[in-house]
Scaffold this motif. Structure first.
Motif, PDB file in Angstrom:
ATOM      1  N   LYS A 523       0.840  -1.188   0.000  1.00  0.00           N
ATOM      2  CA  LYS A 523       0.000   0.000   0.000  1.00  0.00           C
ATOM      3  C   LYS A 523       0.877   1.241   0.000  1.00  0.00           C
ATOM      4  O   LYS A 523       2.007   1.226   0.467  1.00  0.00           O
ATOM      5  CB  LYS A 523      -0.899   0.029   1.241  1.00  0.00           C
ATOM      6  CG  LYS A 523      -1.992  -0.996   1.255  1.00  0.00           C
ATOM      7  CD  LYS A 523      -3.110  -0.608   2.224  1.00  0.00           C
ATOM      8  CE  LYS A 523      -2.606  -0.185   3.578  1.00  0.00           C
ATOM      9  NZ  LYS A 523      -3.720   0.177   4.491  1.00  0.00           N
ATOM     10  N   LEU A 524       0.330   2.315  -0.536  1.00  0.00           N
ATOM     11  CA  LEU A 524       1.041   3.586  -0.440  1.00  0.00           C
ATOM     12  C   LEU A 524       1.126   4.003   1.022  1.00  0.00           C
ATOM     13  O   LEU A 524       0.155   3.891   1.761  1.00  0.00           O
ATOM     14  CB  LEU A 524       0.313   4.679  -1.220  1.00  0.00           C
ATOM     15  CG  LEU A 524       0.341   4.613  -2.753  1.00  0.00           C
ATOM     16  CD1 LEU A 524      -0.500   5.736  -3.321  1.00  0.00           C
ATOM     17  CD2 LEU A 524       1.750   4.692  -3.283  1.00  0.00           C
ATOM     18  N   THR A 525       2.295   4.494   1.431  1.00  0.00           N
ATOM     19  CA  THR A 525       2.394   5.072   2.763  1.00  0.00           C
ATOM     20  C   THR A 525       1.721   6.437   2.746  1.00  0.00           C
ATOM     21  O   THR A 525       1.399   6.988   1.682  1.00  0.00           O
ATOM     22  CB  THR A 525       3.858   5.244   3.185  1.00  0.00           C
ATOM     23  OG1 THR A 525       4.475   6.222   2.332  1.00  0.00           O
ATOM     24  CG2 THR A 525       4.620   3.924   3.084  1.00  0.00           C
ATOM     25  N   TYR A 526       1.522   6.979   3.930  1.00  0.00           N
ATOM     26  CA  TYR A 526       0.917   8.315   4.021  1.00  0.00           C
ATOM     27  C   TYR A 526       1.769   9.342   3.282  1.00  0.00           C
ATOM     28  O   TYR A 526       1.263  10.193   2.547  1.00  0.00           O
ATOM     29  CB  TYR A 526       0.774   8.707   5.490  1.00  0.00           C
ATOM     30  CG  TYR A 526       0.306  10.132   5.710  1.00  0.00           C
ATOM     31  CD1 TYR A 526      -0.926  10.548   5.238  1.00  0.00           C
ATOM     32  CD2 TYR A 526       1.110  11.034   6.393  1.00  0.00           C
ATOM     33  CE1 TYR A 526      -1.359  11.842   5.434  1.00  0.00           C
ATOM     34  CE2 TYR A 526       0.688  12.337   6.589  1.00  0.00           C
ATOM     35  CZ  TYR A 526      -0.552  12.736   6.116  1.00  0.00           C
ATOM     36  OH  TYR A 526      -0.968  14.025   6.312  1.00  0.00           O
ATOM     37  N   LYS A 527       3.086   9.227   3.460  1.00  0.00           N
ATOM     38  CA  LYS A 527       3.997  10.160   2.795  1.00  0.00           C
ATOM     39  C   LYS A 527       3.887  10.032   1.278  1.00  0.00           C
ATOM     40  O   LYS A 527       3.872  11.030   0.549  1.00  0.00           O
ATOM     41  CB  LYS A 527       5.429   9.864   3.257  1.00  0.00           C
ATOM     42  CG  LYS A 527       6.460  10.889   2.847  1.00  0.00           C
ATOM     43  CD  LYS A 527       7.798  10.543   3.492  1.00  0.00           C
ATOM     44  CE  LYS A 527       8.872  11.549   3.090  1.00  0.00           C
ATOM     45  NZ  LYS A 527      10.183  11.218   3.686  1.00  0.00           N
ATOM     46  N   GLU A 528       3.795   8.786   0.776  1.00  0.00           N
ATOM     47  CA  GLU A 528       3.665   8.570  -0.669  1.00  0.00           C
ATOM     48  C   GLU A 528       2.320   9.067  -1.186  1.00  0.00           C
ATOM     49  O   GLU A 528       2.219   9.583  -2.307  1.00  0.00           O
ATOM     50  CB  GLU A 528       3.840   7.089  -0.978  1.00  0.00           C
ATOM     51  CG  GLU A 528       5.269   6.603  -0.848  1.00  0.00           C
ATOM     52  CD  GLU A 528       5.391   5.089  -0.974  1.00  0.00           C
ATOM     53  OE1 GLU A 528       6.466   4.615  -1.366  1.00  0.00           O
ATOM     54  OE2 GLU A 528       4.402   4.384  -0.665  1.00  0.00           O
ATOM     55  N   THR A 529       1.262   8.922  -0.379  1.00  0.00           N
ATOM     56  CA  THR A 529      -0.054   9.435  -0.772  1.00  0.00           C
ATOM     57  C   THR A 529      -0.015  10.950  -0.956  1.00  0.00           C
ATOM     58  O   THR A 529      -0.545  11.493  -1.940  1.00  0.00           O
ATOM     59  CB  THR A 529      -1.109   9.071   0.289  1.00  0.00           C
ATOM     60  OG1 THR A 529      -1.138   7.644   0.446  1.00  0.00           O
ATOM     61  CG2 THR A 529      -2.487   9.555  -0.122  1.00  0.00           C
ATOM     62  N   MET A 530       0.617  11.638  -0.004  1.00  0.00           N
ATOM     63  CA  MET A 530       0.759  13.096  -0.115  1.00  0.00           C
ATOM     64  C   MET A 530       1.603  13.467  -1.337  1.00  0.00           C
ATOM     65  O   MET A 530       1.319  14.433  -2.047  1.00  0.00           O
ATOM     66  CB  MET A 530       1.404  13.662   1.150  1.00  0.00           C
ATOM     67  CG  MET A 530       0.597  13.495   2.432  1.00  0.00           C
ATOM     68  SD  MET A 530      -1.010  14.358   2.396  1.00  0.00           S
ATOM     69  CE  MET A 530      -2.114  12.994   2.018  1.00  0.00           C
ATOM     70  N   GLU A 531       2.653  12.663  -1.579  1.00  0.00           N
ATOM     71  CA  GLU A 531       3.519  12.917  -2.734  1.00  0.00           C
ATOM     72  C   GLU A 531       2.745  12.756  -4.041  1.00  0.00           C
ATOM     73  O   GLU A 531       2.867  13.578  -4.955  1.00  0.00           O
ATOM     74  CB  GLU A 531       4.709  11.958  -2.703  1.00  0.00           C
ATOM     75  CG  GLU A 531       5.695  12.161  -3.838  1.00  0.00           C
ATOM     76  CD  GLU A 531       6.789  11.107  -3.869  1.00  0.00           C
ATOM     77  OE1 GLU A 531       7.638  11.162  -4.791  1.00  0.00           O
ATOM     78  OE2 GLU A 531       6.799  10.223  -2.993  1.00  0.00           O
TER      79      GLU A 531
END
Length: 599
Positions: A523-531
């Motif tokens: 899954k996308l991490t929170y940081k990757e989701t924001m990115e």
């Protein structure tokens, strides 16, 4: 019943509240790791729990008769008496034992961490003082251990012994640590200090990493919904201003309450965005040592070392405290002549050096002056930046930039060293214990920078995960002044070493590789989701810049400009086109992960 309960704790030091309405409860036998950004107030919270400083507001309840021991993150500069004298002050008045039993407990504890009780404490090195203070905290077997960065200045063998002792400890532990391996191995609960409050995760570190992204995403969504509601209610208030009647006053009061709630929510601190300033490339050869020997006061440190580093190598240096790691660095860099043998250096070396004792910092100067030596600007690449703006990349608020460096937390001092270091162009980066006191987010960013650094890196570290994630080879001090080179990081050294432990590890790894692994959903991490959410705007901006440069080069009149201007624009276009391609690649990569996880 909790050993310590902190309820509604708030404290400020002359400015905005550092801690605001914080709750934290430590139960018997818990091992709680307190995480948070540098400067978030972790050390302050530990000192309040220890009773060393009072909060401005809130209540601290301690179980009646509970013994609490506290270990500060800094090493004491002085101390009277012998090591034994210092350690014996760790027994509380509640400790029930005969004097001979206390002496025996001290002997066992000193032997466990390799200390001599008769040595004068004031003459010890920083790492040895640290070990003595750890023994002092542990010897009385308190009900609660409060440990602030317990692995600072400790070598890997001592860290592993400490880890074993803490894992089997009967009392409760509340500790602050940047050492991810230690945290993974001993924490039973994670408490994260974020945006002025403590979020508790009733699990170990690895499970916490999975859960926290979901928690922070939910908090951000909640804040976004609140912001949207305020926008809608504000629009209603403006539209209905003339026709408003008394019955609408309740809705206006509700709007005011929404605004107050929104203001009370602290924004996320954000991520540091620093980067290393690169000098021109060095020659392919960086350092070649041939049969060198080093000694200190007649005692051999290094004997018969042959070693070569070429451009792009990331070399980790591992060894116990006092074995000569820093001396070896100085010899390899040409600052110290070896006792025998020769050291050859390549051409065009631009060396940036970070020392472990922070001696490059002027603690009486301001944060800004430590970076730019009294100027207002820092040259980054081909452009100048105001020092305040540059320091914000390292998460220093503007008002913090004018504070003296001595008021900074340990982690903030290390960030300041990095800010000073990275402002100077380099192609050889020398980092002597860079991880001390840094928060885990900054550690991960520093890891990424080292991995992507085009130059050569020499890294002395006792952080096992940091070594695993950054270096391509290791030089290990093993025995009798002998150094051995191994490919890979810390775990690779453990697997390759020729002793029985190495053979057992290789066998275990072989068996693990034979077992088929189940594919885990990614899954996308929170940081990757924001990115991912930010990438479309970044791509549009990058394409706009690329198109502007293309238009300039397509204009015949542009070629009447200076040759330097034309060459610079051509180079800028190449960089811009590469940036656009990289952004699209990253967007494609993250979208693919997102789609896969949603199936």
């Amino acid at each position: 019943m909790a050993i310590v309960s902190l309820r509604g704790i708030s404290i400020a030091f002359g400015g905005a509240a550092l801690l605001e309405n914080v709750d934290l409860h430590i139960e018997p036998k818990e091992r709680v790791c307190l995480l948070g950004r540098n400067g978030a107030g972790k050390s302050t919270l530990l000192k309040i729990a220890a009773g060393l400083i009072p909060p401005d507001a809130g209540v601290v309840d301690r179980a009646q008769g509970a013994d609490i021991a506290y270990l500060d993150q800094s090493v004491p500069e002085a101390g009277s008496g012998t090591v034994r004298d210092v350690v014996e002050t760790g027994f509380s008045p509640n400790f029930q034992a005969e004097q001979w039993e206390k002496s025996q407990a001290v002997d066992i504890a000193l032997g466990r961490l390799g200390l001599e009780g008769d040595e004068p404490f004031s003459t010890l090195s920083g790492g040895t003082k640290r070990r003595a203070m750890l023994v002092r905290a542990l010897v009385g077997k308190p009900d609660l251990l409060l440990l602030d960065e317990p692995t600072n200045h400790l070598d890997i063998p001592t860290i592993e012994k400490l880890e074993s002792d803490l894992k089997s400890y009967d009392g409760a532990i509340l500790f602050v640590s940047h050492d991810r391996a230690l945290t993974k191995n001993i924490a039973t609960r994670i408490a994260e200090l974020d945006r002025g409050e403590v979020l508790s995760f009733d699990c170990g570190y690895e499970k916490y990493l999975e859960r926290r992204d979901d928690v922070f995403a939910a908090l951000d969504q909640q804040k976004a919904r609140l912001e949207k509601k305020i926008e809608q209610e504000t629009a209603w208030a403006k539209k209905g201003m003339k026709a408003r009647r008394r019955r609408n006053q309740g809705r206006l009061r509700a709007l005011q309450k929404l605004r107050e709630d929104y203001r009370s929510q602290r924004s996320a601190v954000g991520d540091a965005t620093f980067r290393i300033e690169h000098a021109k490339r060095s020659g392919k050869l960086v350092v070649r040592a041939q049969n060198i020997a080093l000694a200190y006061e007649g005692a051999p440190l290094v004997s018969g070392l042959d070693f070569t580093a070429i451009r792009g190598d990331k070399v980790g240096i591992i060894g116990p405290n006092g074995c000569g790691k820093t001396t070896l660095l100085r010899a390899l860099l040409g600052e110290l002549e070896p006792n025998s043998g020769s050291v050859e250096h390549g051409v065009s070396l631009e060396i940036a050096y970070m020392d472990q004792l922070r001696e490059q910092l002027d603690l009486d100067a301001t944060v800004a002056d430590n970076v730019c030596d009294g100027n207002d600007t820092v040259t980054v690449g081909d452009s100048k930046r105001h020092v305040i703006s540059y320091l914000q990349d390292f998460l220093f608020a503007p008002e913090r930039a004018h504070s003296p460096a001595r008021v900074l937390s340990g982690g903030e001092k290390n960030k300041l060293l990095l800010a000073r270091l990275f402002a100077r162009p380099s192609n050889v980066l020398v980092l002597d214990e860079p991880t001390n006191d840094l928060d885990m987010e900054t550690l991960e960013l520093l890891e990424d920078l080292i991995v992507s650094y085009a130059g050569t890196v020499f890294l002395v570290s006792h952080d096992r995960d940091f070594l695993n994630n950054t270096v391509t080879s290791t030089l290990v001090f093993e025995s009798d002044a002998k150094l051995t080179a191994y490919a890979g990081g810390y775990d690779d050294w453990l697997s390759q070493r020729p002793d029985e432990a190495g053979r057992a590890r290789r066998e275990k790894k072989k068996k693990a590789q034979m077992r088929p692994e189940k594919a885990k959903p990614r899954k996308l991490t929170y940081k990757e989701t924001m990115e991912l959410e930010a990438l479309p705007d970044k791509i549009a901006s990058a394409e706009e810049e690329r198109d502007r440069l293309r238009a300039s080069l397509a204009d015949p009149q542009f070629y009447q400009s200076e040759k330097e201007t034309i060459a610079q624009t051509v180079a800028s276009l190449e960089t811009s086109e590469l940036t656009v391609a990289e952004l699209y690649d990253r967007w494609t990569e993250l979208e693919a992960i997102k789609e896969q996880s949603e199936k």
